[in-house]
Write a protein that holds these residues in place. Structure first.
Motif, short mmCIF file in Angstrom:
data_model
loop_
_atom_site.label_atom_id
_atom_site.label_comp_id
_atom_site.label_asym_id
_atom_site.label_seq_id
_atom_site.Cartn_x
_atom_site.Cartn_y
_atom_site.Cartn_z
N ALA A 1 0.83 -1.21 0.00
CA ALA A 1 0.00 0.00 0.00
C ALA A 1 0.87 1.26 0.00
N ILE A 2 1.91 1.27 0.83
CA ILE A 2 2.80 2.44 0.88
C ILE A 2 3.57 2.59 -0.42
N TYR A 3 4.08 1.47 -0.94
CA TYR A 3 4.81 1.54 -2.21
C TYR A 3 3.91 2.02 -3.35
N TRP A 4 2.66 1.56 -3.35
CA TRP A 4 1.72 2.01 -4.38
C TRP A 4 1.44 3.50 -4.26
N MET A 5 1.29 3.98 -3.04
CA MET A 5 0.93 5.39 -2.84
C MET A 5 2.04 6.34 -3.26
N VAL A 6 3.27 6.03 -2.85
CA VAL A 6 4.38 6.95 -3.13
C VAL A 6 5.18 6.54 -4.36
N GLU A 7 4.85 5.35 -4.93
CA GLU A 7 5.46 4.88 -6.18
C GLU A 7 6.99 4.87 -6.08
N VAL A 8 7.50 4.24 -5.02
CA VAL A 8 8.94 4.08 -4.92
C VAL A 8 9.45 3.07 -5.96
N THR B 1 5.68 -3.42 -8.00
CA THR B 1 5.14 -3.59 -6.64
C THR B 1 4.09 -4.69 -6.62
N SER B 2 3.32 -4.81 -7.68
CA SER B 2 2.26 -5.83 -7.75
C SER B 2 2.82 -7.25 -7.78
N LEU B 3 4.10 -7.40 -8.07
CA LEU B 3 4.71 -8.73 -8.11
C LEU B 3 5.26 -9.17 -6.75
N LEU B 4 5.22 -8.29 -5.75
CA LEU B 4 5.74 -8.65 -4.42
C LEU B 4 5.07 -9.88 -3.82
N PRO B 5 3.73 -10.11 -4.00
CA PRO B 5 3.14 -11.32 -3.42
C PRO B 5 3.79 -12.61 -3.89
N VAL B 6 4.28 -12.65 -5.12
CA VAL B 6 4.93 -13.86 -5.63
C VAL B 6 6.18 -14.18 -4.82
N VAL B 7 6.82 -13.17 -4.27
CA VAL B 7 8.04 -13.36 -3.48
C VAL B 7 7.72 -13.55 -2.00
N LEU B 8 6.89 -12.65 -1.46
CA LEU B 8 6.73 -12.59 0.00
C LEU B 8 5.72 -13.59 0.56
N CYS C 1 -17.65 5.31 1.51
CA CYS C 1 -17.46 6.02 0.25
C CYS C 1 -16.62 7.28 0.44
N ILE C 2 -16.86 8.01 1.52
CA ILE C 2 -16.05 9.21 1.79
C ILE C 2 -14.60 8.83 2.05
N MET C 3 -14.40 7.75 2.80
CA MET C 3 -13.04 7.28 3.07
C MET C 3 -12.36 6.84 1.77
N THR C 4 -13.09 6.14 0.92
CA THR C 4 -12.53 5.68 -0.36
C THR C 4 -12.17 6.85 -1.25
N ALA C 5 -13.05 7.86 -1.33
CA ALA C 5 -12.77 9.04 -2.15
C ALA C 5 -11.54 9.78 -1.66
N THR C 6 -11.30 9.75 -0.35
CA THR C 6 -10.11 10.41 0.20
C THR C 6 -8.84 9.65 -0.14
N ILE C 7 -8.90 8.32 0.00
CA ILE C 7 -7.71 7.51 -0.26
C ILE C 7 -7.33 7.55 -1.73
N THR C 8 -8.31 7.49 -2.62
CA THR C 8 -8.03 7.42 -4.05
C THR C 8 -7.45 8.71 -4.61
N GLU C 9 -7.48 9.80 -3.82
CA GLU C 9 -6.84 11.04 -4.25
C GLU C 9 -5.31 10.92 -4.24
N VAL C 10 -4.80 10.04 -3.41
CA VAL C 10 -3.35 9.92 -3.28
C VAL C 10 -2.84 8.54 -3.67
N ALA C 11 -3.73 7.63 -4.01
CA ALA C 11 -3.33 6.27 -4.37
C ALA C 11 -4.02 5.87 -5.67
N SER C 12 -3.46 4.90 -6.34
CA SER C 12 -4.07 4.37 -7.56
C SER C 12 -5.46 3.83 -7.26
N ASN C 13 -6.41 4.08 -8.17
CA ASN C 13 -7.77 3.59 -7.93
C ASN C 13 -7.81 2.07 -7.90
N THR C 14 -6.99 1.41 -8.71
CA THR C 14 -6.95 -0.05 -8.68
C THR C 14 -6.37 -0.55 -7.36
#
Length: 649
Positions: free
Chosen positions: A51-58, A64-71, A519-532
């Motif tokens: 979630a953090i990697y997705w938000m700040v796009e390090v 980042t989506s491939l991390l589950p295959v490893v972890l 819905c309000i919480m989701t609209a807030t999160i999606t402003e700084v994170a990918s919608n997917t």
């Protein structure tokens, strides 16, 4: 001290390499979770890192989506095979097929033809133009990516705005013909300079009005005269107001005169020649296509990736029992999409243009803009076989999706003599096969000979694989797969159940209030994170929360999915926002000011749609349906088996 700290950070170059610090420090800081938290803690460890990697796009989102295959295998949460299976489910195949159909539409410029045709039908006044821009963008965004739709519409908007703000044709001549002292002029054409006698030249405009002789000299100085007249007019108006205030000694009459002056001055300054009005109108147009693109992406199951994440999760958890398919999604969300687009049109007018009547200058530009759009449409030429075949296959694909299992009638899949379930991926992949088979320029009846080699050259197909390789966003496919892997791990580890238990206090609230908070919480999160990414993190939790609140899982999951696309406030929230922000050189404050109310308005609309129209389609009755009740292990059988085993021993 503060300055010393900043200087130290600068010397250490922390500000330049902050992504590296986030990449390394986040897993180290979160280490107590997998060490002390059990299986749920280990799953939470991976999800929080992602979630953090997705938000700040390090890292790139797809990596980042491939991390589950490893972890997940290393932490003992899921087998490697089960994790990898999540990356190519039926929903992912449907998404790939839908993207290929969309790429074919872009490849043959069919989307541009549709956009220009709609704007020709809507009209050319600023407000009608904006409505045409929005509904065209909204419709195209239902089928092709929001980013591609916005990128295609921005040049069209820029051309129209340039024509709308262009001064009269006499001002065009003023820029091309420069006065010289001897009564002649120098007209520049390319690298050449031509001397012209203004007493004999004939000047023509786009409106076919001809000026002969000295009229051209009058046209060249008309702008200066208009500026002088405007200054004199404003001076006279101010003098009248001051005289009225002094004569009225501050009475109501004097105040009323000021109001009259303000109205007259505002009307005169809001013409198309006012730079402030020009900037506002340009910002309004560009922002409208970003909003319409975000809203339009919610209109169909393939319009945006959160819908596909929802469909994949529902199929995984409940099969086809929830009744969510292509037809039911469109039946529910298309009315809400139309309402939100219309409200966005009203809101943008209010905040940028006001509701004043159009000025004479604006009306005079309508015919010019209409001709510009018609010219751009005619430049496309007649409809080619490539476009026609693509349009027919696209319509056929939508019909196959819609009537596969529309619920209100028997779908075509019910009439096939097979006992297996046929889903939307089969329909779209059948269309994709035809896209690669049918030639774009069929020439069976004529010889298409390569002049250099003297051999017959076959026509390319409607869609070529190299074009797909270069343009299909493969990263989103991995992003969806990573989301499905997170969902599976949340269920298997028990993390979703644990999170819902921590939110048990929400069960005492009315279901509508719970939905509104989500819905309000989701609209807030999606402003700084990918919608997917937002959908992938929230939807598994909401499926468990529905059991706690005792409502249909769709009651919470569907509006949250739609709200993932309601990101209007920040340039980084969605690619359409970023595109128009850069193209219009906007202020972030303007986007936040307009987007805040849009977020609230769209959330309210989707919640009201859920409790009204949604109940008719998905049969919400205020209770948890049987198909959503979690299946408990048969404790009696396990106990008896254990008893007989002990007796045998």
């Amino acid at each position: 001290m503060a300055m010393e700290f900043i200087e130290t950070m600068r010397k250490l170059r922390i500000t330049s390499y902050w992504k590296t610090f986030v990449l390394v420090l986040v897993p180290l800081i979160l280490l107590p979770l997998p060490i002390n938290g059990g299986k749920e803690g280990r799953a939470a460890y991976v999800i929080i890192i992602m979630a953090i990697y997705w938000m700040v796009e390090v890292l790139p989102l797809a990596i980042t989506s491939l991390l589950p295959v490893v972890l997940f295998p290393l932490l003992g949460i899921m087998d490697t095979g089960k994790v990898c299976t999540a990356y190519m489910k039926e929903t992912n195949m449907m998404f790939i097929g839908g993207l290929m159909v969309a790429l074919t539409i872009e490849h043959c410029n069919l989307h541009k033809r549709i956009a220009l045709k709609v704007m020709l039908l809507v009209g050319a006044s600023p407000r009608r133009l904006m409505l045409g821009f929005m509904f065209t963008t909204m419709f195209l965004s239902m089928w092709i990516s929001n980013t591609a739709t916005t990128a295609m519409m921005v040049p069209i908007v820029e051309a129209v705005v340039e024509e709308l703000f262009k001064n009269n044709d006499d001002e065009e001549m003023e820029r091309d013909v420069h006065m010289v002292p001897n009564g002649s002029s120098e007209a520049s054409s390319g690298d050449k300079t031509i001397d012209v006698d203004l007493n004999s030249v004939t000047c023509s405009t786009d409106d076919s009005v001809t000026y002969v002789g000295n009229s051209c000299q009058q046209l060249a100085v008309s702008e200066i005269q208009r500026d002088n007249f405007s200054r004199m007019r404003n001076c006279c108006l101010l003098s009248v107001a001051y005289s009225a205030n002094i004569g009225g000694t501050g009475t109501l009459i004097g105040s009323g005169t000021n109001l009259v002056l303000k109205g007259v001055y505002k009307e005169s300054s809001s013409s198309v020649n006012d730079p402030v009005y020009q900037r506002k109108l340009r910002t309004c147009f560009l922002m409208s296509i970003a909003y319409a693109s975000n809203i339009g992406g919610t209109g169909s199951l393939i319009g945006s990736s959160p819908q596909l994440a929802l469909k994949g999760l529902l199929n995984e958890l409940y099969g086809s029992a929830p009744g969510l398919n292509f037809a039911s999604w469109m039946g529910f969300n298309v009315p809400g999409m139309l309402i939100n687009t219309f409200l966005a049109w009203i809101w943008l007018q209010y905040i940028f243009l006001g509701f004043r009547r159009e000025t004479t200058d604006e009306n005079s530009k309508t015919a010019v803009i209409q001709r510009l759009i018609r010219k751009k449409y005619e430049e496309l030429g007649p409809m080619t076989f490539h476009e026609l075949a693509t349009l027919i296959l696209f319509i056929l694909c939508v019909l196959l999706w819609f009537f596969r299992d529309p619920q209100f009638i028997h779908g075509w899949s019910n009439y096939l003599p097979v006992e297996v379930e046929i889903d939307d991926a089969t329909a779209v992949m059948a269309i994709v096969m035809f896209l690669f088979i049918i030639p774009a320029k069929p020439q069976f009846w004529s010889s298409n000979v390569d002049k250099e080699n003297g051999v017959h050259k076959p026509s390319p197909a409607l869609l070529e694989w190299k074009y797909v390789q270069d343009n299909l966003p493969w990263g989103i496919v991995l992003l969806l797969g990573g989301g499905f892997a997170l969902s599976d791990a949340s269920k298997i580890s028990g993390l979703s159940k644990w999170l819902v238990d921590q939110l048990g206090g929400l069960s005492s609230l009315p279901p509508f209030v719970v939905m509104l908070i989500i819905c309000i919480m989701t609209a807030t999160i999606t402003e700084v994170a990918s919608n997917t990414a937002t959908a992938n993190i929230l939807l598994p939790i909401l499926s468990e929360m529905a059991v706690t609140v005792k409502v249909n899982p769709l009651y919470l999951m569907l509006p949250a999915t739609v709200t993932c696309s309601y990101a209007f406030m920040l340039p980084v929230a969605t690619p359409p926002n970023a595109i128009v922000f850069a193209a219009g050189r906007m202020n972030t404050v303007d986007m936040v000011k307009a987007g805040f109310f849009m977020n609230i308005m769209c959330v309210v609309v989707i919640c009201l749609m859920m409790v009204s129209f949604g109940g008719l389609i998905f049969q919400f009755d205020g209770s948890l349906p049987d198909w959503a009740v979690p299946t408990l292990p048969n404790v009696t059988n396990e106990t008896m088996q254990s008893f007989f085993l002990n007796c045998t021993i």
